[in-house]
Design a protein around this motif. Structure first.
Motif, PDB file in Angstrom:
ATOM      1  N   ALA A 297       0.848  -1.192   0.000  1.00 53.53           N
ATOM      2  CA  ALA A 297       0.000   0.000   0.000  1.00 53.53           C
ATOM      3  C   ALA A 297       0.879   1.236   0.000  1.00 53.53           C
ATOM      4  N   VAL A 298       0.555   2.160  -0.884  1.00 48.36           N
ATOM      5  CA  VAL A 298       1.339   3.396  -0.932  1.00 48.36           C
ATOM      6  C   VAL A 298       0.419   4.566  -1.298  1.00 48.36           C
ATOM      7  N   ARG A 299       0.657   5.684  -0.653  1.00 52.90           N
ATOM      8  CA  ARG A 299      -0.141   6.889  -0.917  1.00 52.90           C
ATOM      9  C   ARG A 299       0.825   7.946  -1.415  1.00 52.90           C
ATOM     10  N   GLN A 300       0.507   8.529  -2.579  1.00 58.50           N
ATOM     11  CA  GLN A 300       1.422   9.526  -3.107  1.00 58.50           C
ATOM     12  C   GLN A 300       0.653  10.705  -3.713  1.00 58.50           C
ATOM     13  N   ARG A 301       1.329  11.829  -3.760  1.00 58.56           N
ATOM     14  CA  ARG A 301       0.698  13.008  -4.325  1.00 58.56           C
ATOM     15  C   ARG A 301       0.951  13.045  -5.822  1.00 58.56           C
ATOM     16  N   ARG A 302      -0.105  13.365  -6.569  1.00 51.57           N
ATOM     17  CA  ARG A 302       0.035  13.534  -8.023  1.00 51.57           C
ATOM     18  C   ARG A 302      -0.632  14.857  -8.370  1.00 51.57           C
ATOM     19  N   GLY A 303       0.173  15.923  -8.601  1.00 47.38           N
ATOM     20  CA  GLY A 303      -0.412  17.241  -8.840  1.00 47.38           C
ATOM     21  C   GLY A 303      -1.173  17.687  -7.612  1.00 47.38           C
ATOM     22  N   SER A 304      -2.450  18.028  -7.777  1.00 46.84           N
ATOM     23  CA  SER A 304      -3.232  18.525  -6.638  1.00 46.84           C
ATOM     24  C   SER A 304      -3.898  17.405  -5.850  1.00 46.84           C
ATOM     25  N   PHE A 305      -3.677  16.148  -6.215  1.00 50.26           N
ATOM     26  CA  PHE A 305      -4.461  15.075  -5.632  1.00 50.26           C
ATOM     27  C   PHE A 305      -3.594  14.001  -4.999  1.00 50.26           C
TER      28      PHE A 305
ATOM     29  N   VAL B 157      -7.001   1.228  -6.660  1.00 48.24           N
ATOM     30  CA  VAL B 157      -6.449   2.580  -6.729  1.00 48.24           C
ATOM     31  C   VAL B 157      -7.513   3.562  -6.281  1.00 48.24           C
ATOM     32  N   THR B 158      -7.204   4.393  -5.302  1.00 48.19           N
ATOM     33  CA  THR B 158      -8.187   5.357  -4.821  1.00 48.19           C
ATOM     34  C   THR B 158      -7.661   6.763  -5.002  1.00 48.19           C
ATOM     35  N   LEU B 159      -8.437   7.556  -5.735  1.00 47.07           N
ATOM     36  CA  LEU B 159      -8.098   8.955  -5.945  1.00 47.07           C
ATOM     37  C   LEU B 159      -8.904   9.793  -4.962  1.00 47.07           C
ATOM     38  N   GLU B 160      -8.241  10.673  -4.232  1.00 43.87           N
ATOM     39  CA  GLU B 160      -8.941  11.556  -3.299  1.00 43.87           C
ATOM     40  C   GLU B 160      -9.232  12.888  -3.985  1.00 43.87           C
ATOM     41  N   LEU B 161     -10.502  13.135  -4.189  1.00 43.57           N
ATOM     42  CA  LEU B 161     -10.917  14.394  -4.825  1.00 43.57           C
ATOM     43  C   LEU B 161     -11.162  15.403  -3.716  1.00 43.57           C
ATOM     44  N   ASP B 162     -10.109  15.923  -3.175  1.00 38.60           N
ATOM     45  CA  ASP B 162     -10.266  16.660  -1.917  1.00 38.60           C
ATOM     46  C   ASP B 162     -11.140  17.887  -2.051  1.00 38.60           C
ATOM     47  N   ALA B 163     -11.421  18.422  -0.892  1.00 37.23           N
ATOM     48  CA  ALA B 163     -12.489  19.410  -0.740  1.00 37.23           C
ATOM     49  C   ALA B 163     -12.399  20.563  -1.734  1.00 37.23           C
ATOM     50  N   TYR B 164     -11.205  21.003  -1.997  1.00 37.66           N
ATOM     51  CA  TYR B 164     -11.096  22.198  -2.836  1.00 37.66           C
ATOM     52  C   TYR B 164     -11.161  21.876  -4.330  1.00 37.66           C
TER      53      TYR B 164
ATOM     54  N   PRO C 109     -17.494   9.350   6.713  1.00 38.90           N
ATOM     55  CA  PRO C 109     -18.311  10.352   6.025  1.00 38.90           C
ATOM     56  C   PRO C 109     -17.498  11.281   5.129  1.00 38.90           C
ATOM     57  N   GLN C 110     -16.288  11.626   5.537  1.00 39.08           N
ATOM     58  CA  GLN C 110     -15.542  12.607   4.738  1.00 39.08           C
ATOM     59  C   GLN C 110     -15.103  12.057   3.389  1.00 39.08           C
ATOM     60  N   ARG C 111     -15.259  10.761   3.159  1.00 35.40           N
ATOM     61  CA  ARG C 111     -14.901  10.205   1.851  1.00 35.40           C
ATOM     62  C   ARG C 111     -16.072  10.237   0.872  1.00 35.40           C
ATOM     63  N   LEU C 112     -17.276  10.454   1.357  1.00 32.42           N
ATOM     64  CA  LEU C 112     -18.457  10.341   0.501  1.00 32.42           C
ATOM     65  C   LEU C 112     -18.402  11.327  -0.658  1.00 32.42           C
ATOM     66  N   CYS C 113     -18.543  10.799  -1.856  1.00 32.27           N
ATOM     67  CA  CYS C 113     -18.532  11.598  -3.087  1.00 32.27           C
ATOM     68  C   CYS C 113     -17.231  12.361  -3.268  1.00 32.27           C
ATOM     69  N   ARG C 114     -16.185  11.973  -2.556  1.00 35.98           N
ATOM     70  CA  ARG C 114     -14.904  12.664  -2.684  1.00 35.98           C
ATOM     71  C   ARG C 114     -13.764  11.712  -3.021  1.00 35.98           C
TER      72      ARG C 114
ATOM     73  N   ASP D 199     -27.642  14.994  -4.121  1.00 38.95           N
ATOM     74  CA  ASP D 199     -28.093  15.048  -5.512  1.00 38.95           C
ATOM     75  C   ASP D 199     -27.041  15.697  -6.398  1.00 38.95           C
ATOM     76  N   LYS D 200     -26.559  16.843  -5.972  1.00 43.95           N
ATOM     77  CA  LYS D 200     -25.553  17.570  -6.758  1.00 43.95           C
ATOM     78  C   LYS D 200     -24.213  16.818  -6.761  1.00 43.95           C
ATOM     79  N   ASN D 201     -23.843  16.253  -5.624  1.00 42.45           N
ATOM     80  CA  ASN D 201     -22.569  15.546  -5.547  1.00 42.45           C
ATOM     81  C   ASN D 201     -22.523  14.347  -6.491  1.00 42.45           C
ATOM     82  N   VAL D 202     -23.617  13.599  -6.542  1.00 37.34           N
ATOM     83  CA  VAL D 202     -23.662  12.437  -7.425  1.00 37.34           C
ATOM     84  C   VAL D 202     -23.539  12.886  -8.882  1.00 37.34           C
ATOM     85  N   ARG D 203     -24.246  13.933  -9.231  1.00 36.03           N
ATOM     86  CA  ARG D 203     -24.207  14.441 -10.608  1.00 36.03           C
ATOM     87  C   ARG D 203     -22.785  14.858 -10.981  1.00 36.03           C
ATOM     88  N   ASP D 204     -22.154  15.598 -10.088  1.00 37.39           N
ATOM     89  CA  ASP D 204     -20.799  16.093 -10.377  1.00 37.39           C
ATOM     90  C   ASP D 204     -19.790  14.953 -10.495  1.00 37.39           C
ATOM     91  N   THR D 205     -19.860  13.996  -9.573  1.00 31.65           N
ATOM     92  CA  THR D 205     -18.886  12.906  -9.597  1.00 31.65           C
ATOM     93  C   THR D 205     -19.107  12.012 -10.806  1.00 31.65           C
TER      94      THR D 205
END
Lengths: 296, 296, 296, 296
Positions: free
Chosen positions: C28-36, C60-67, C183-188, C264-270
């Motif tokens: 398992a490894v976590r690394q930064r790629r650009g902003s993610f 592979v899990t991409l974190e679409l962080d808050a910003y 919870p903080q992972r939902l739709c992110r 509703d909006k989060n699902v649409r965007d993701t």
């Protein structure tokens, strides 16, 4: 002789189609702007009103010709062109509140141009007042859908008047579906005018006018033809064939409308274009990408 | 001579409109059943096929006349009538699986009859197998929407064939939108036939047929006319005026359709009626109230 | 002891949260790629399977962080990053057919990730075969929504298998909603894996697996956590409080889900982000603007 | 001590849950009516207000228990019961205009109770005035959705006040989503009260009140709990476990809501029930079947 022919587009008025010369009291010019054609019809006085059957004022029609979507940047170019024309009709000063009204019935596709446009309008009135440090450069904008008499029990014009009385905006922009007489214009033209609008003239019955007289503030109308009366289409085709159809019973045809096969998609696309154009016209220095980000 | 005229309704075939006598190889009768009229057209042989341009089989058309919604119990009566006619065409034995297919594009309103009907179908296949004590008296029913080539990249007929190969139902009911030539029939008539259907003939281009030959099981088609080609309407009106429009360029009119003003609501209502009729036809002893409760 | 905790994300496995060292058989490894941030978990063998409760393969899990939405170009950057990871798992050769499957129920918002992604997929199979001169550089892609057992009466896996048997694609991409425990992972977050997927594990009951064994072709799963079981959330919070809640009756809480307020909006965007990433991964040389134009 | 616990239901007030005796200034009674339980809480004076944290007035809660949909006639029975309670709070005279307002955001499922209820309200104001011979026996009713500040730029309360000023109805019924503290109440209870409502208290921030003081006419609020704050749920569960979670960081949990898995369907069903109850309450002698026919 023209009875039965129905159109909301000034540029389709019989007097402009048939006359060798433009009637007295009317000015009309069609010019190319980038990839698009714009027709500006000015009704100058009572003689012009009589000739065209439209009140004194300016009617600007942008032709979003067929290859709209195919050309790179066509969306941006059309939105910015529309925004320029809107600004010229609006005369708003910096910081003045603008109210956008979506007229028509969201549940009847060809009548949904107004409500779907409102979905693409950047609503900022609450942000400019509460977060002035972040949104101080934006114009305050509110937006409402008036609904229709059949589903609210309230005339659109009454509802808009009630809201204008309370908000006291400096201008109103009213967006609605129109009727055209030429199928090839459906969902491909946008008419702007500074004369206001009569809600419901596109689909259904006419109601009371929304204009400077009734609302007390300038009203710019934005309209998109989405239907041709089946009867109008038939009359025009018959006329071009030289046929006498005076004895034909149109019967059921009159309860019918002619629309493009892809009306659902066309309405959505055109509403987005108008929404973006409104945003560009109302807020200084905004770009299409900024609207994308704000609305997302 | 008929070129340009387009209709999917057997009862609108030119040969039945114009002839003094019904053509050889065809049987056609219109009779009243309660508040409704039913027309049954039988194409008996090759001569009938040639005369009507439809394959051998039975075509039953129920007229849901104008006052449908106004009369008390009209919905129940129409649903039960349709159910009777469906049962007569289906010949299903107790417990045999039936697959309901909604053809057409849910996002284009006049093409959404199939998908919206599927929304009202009681899907029971998984219940009858897993909860036989509670659902043993129900027929196993599956239901799918085939989508359209443009959004799936798969021919509707290929998709249906793949599912039929796997599920091996005893019959298929395919529901689709049709084209009519008479505006007053739009959303007011339902045609049943035991000859199968060519997906997409209502709106857009014809695809491969769904019928007993291609699927290996009986296929009952249920169709509702929702559009008239603008060109067809014009040709018919011109003909009744005795006009020669052979030189007229229909141009844009051909890309246009004629629909009722209230097409969104009409499609929803008719889809519900058909869905309920399918449920009544497929499950013994069911009443409209039972369907209400199951679907709620 | 962990019973009741439910998650579909490999990176949330208890063994990875609690252990001082990564368990044997797991990388398992976590690394930064650009902003993610991207976390790659590899289950290498049976010991890894036992430790993580997930089959051998890459997650592979991409974190679409808050910003995400706030940064300029974040959408493009995330889509391209996801596309890179997808390509690495897919191993498709030029011109090979790919089938995209949207799992889940469009009518239940947190379960609609799959169907809404399909709406953003460029479907090209019919274009590449019919218009090779214009679309020859595109990969043939088909896309279907499997529906859910409750509305079709057919297991998603049966439906997908039937279509795969007929179309014979070179790979399947299956998109579905997942359950998370944080919870903080939902739709992110978006999880990709080459191990396939069990439809309905996100919301509702597990069905049969879609993977290379059952379909005969490689299956890449794309999942987005949209819900936390109410019971899971409570167990985790209680654990961090050191509370003994072994005697508490979760009762109704178990039928409940935790979702973001703006689901509703989060699902649409993701769904849009994933759809665009699929398009970039499947067609060479495509840019986000090209997808905009194709889908418009 | 109660801080963090959030509920809009009077019957869930801490004082009523914990006290051995009902607090002074409050009357509360729960009784069975047919298949349903009704709890009536009356806040009689300032002491009652202090004890319950709710203004003086009557709060009636109908429990639509689990088997609601299963029992034959449950829908009709519940609608008529609700109608009875509404009439008792409304005190409308024959022919007096009633305005129904749907509060909340149609695009966020758990907040859509108000707008979806409005879809089921029989709007008659324009019919009673224009077609008195046919609709003279109906009460004039108007209905609007107020939208939300974020999408209109106008406070719901400002919009409602503007409309009330123009229409001058004799009463307002405001329908909104509420927050509850008990998951098992979600979409299964309806609270009526004659004290008015603060828009947006169910999901999002509180706005200005709609009540007799601010609108000048009686306001009956109809509310349905659709969410539990994730934080509230956790606090309650922890309390019942005797756990001290004062040091736990709820962080992301606070931005989360707890809803039933089937929230989309539950909101639709409950909105229909309330809409029908409003119709029965507002028009004399109406039956459920009449509403079916009017709305179809």
């Amino acid at each position: 002789m023209n009875s039965g022919i129905r159109t909301d587009l000034a540029m389709e008025a019989e007097a402009l189609r048939q006359a060798d010369a433009i009637p007295s009291g009317v000015r009309a010019v069609r010019q190319r702007r980038g990839s698009f054609y714009i027709t500006t019809v000015e009704v100058l006085n009572a003689r012009g009103e009589a000739a065209l059957g439209k009140p004194v004022g300016t009617y600007v029609t942008l032709e979003l010709d067929a290859y709209l979507r195919r050309e790179e940047n066509a969306f941006s170019e059309a939105a910015e062109l529309l925004a320029d024309e809107l600004r010229a009709l609006l005369h708003l000063n910096r910081g003045e509140l603008c109210l956008v009204v979506g007229l028509g019935n969201r549940d009847i596709t060809p009548d949904a141009i107004g409500p779907e446009t409102v979905d693409c309008v950047m609503v900022t009135r609450h942000l400019t007042s509460r977060l002035p440090e972040a949104f101080g450069s934006f114009r305050p904008v509110s937006a409402v859908c008036s609904g229709v008499l059949g589903t609210t029990g309230i005339e659109s014009s009454d509802l808009v008047r009630a809201i204008v009385d309370r908000l006291r905006p400096s201008a109103v922009i009213a967006v609605d579906a129109l009727a055209s007489r030429e199928p090839q214009r459906l969902c491909r033209t946008v008419q702007l005018s500074d004369t206001g609008i009569i809600p419901g003239s596109g689909v259904g019955n006419a109601r009371q006018a929304l204009n400077r007289e009734t609302l007390g503030v300038p009203v710019v109308a934005v309209g998109v033809p989405t239907v041709v009366d089946a009867a109008t289409l038939t009359l025009d085709l018959a006329a071009s064939a030289g046929a006498d159809i005076s004895g034909v019973d149109f019967g059921e045809a009159c309860a019918m409308i002619v629309t493009p096969r892809e009306i659902d998609k066309n309405v959505r696309d055109t509403a987005k274009l108008i929404g973006y154009a409104l945003n560009l016209a109302l807020h200084d220095g905004l770009r299409v990408e900024d609207v994308d980000m704000f609305l997302s």
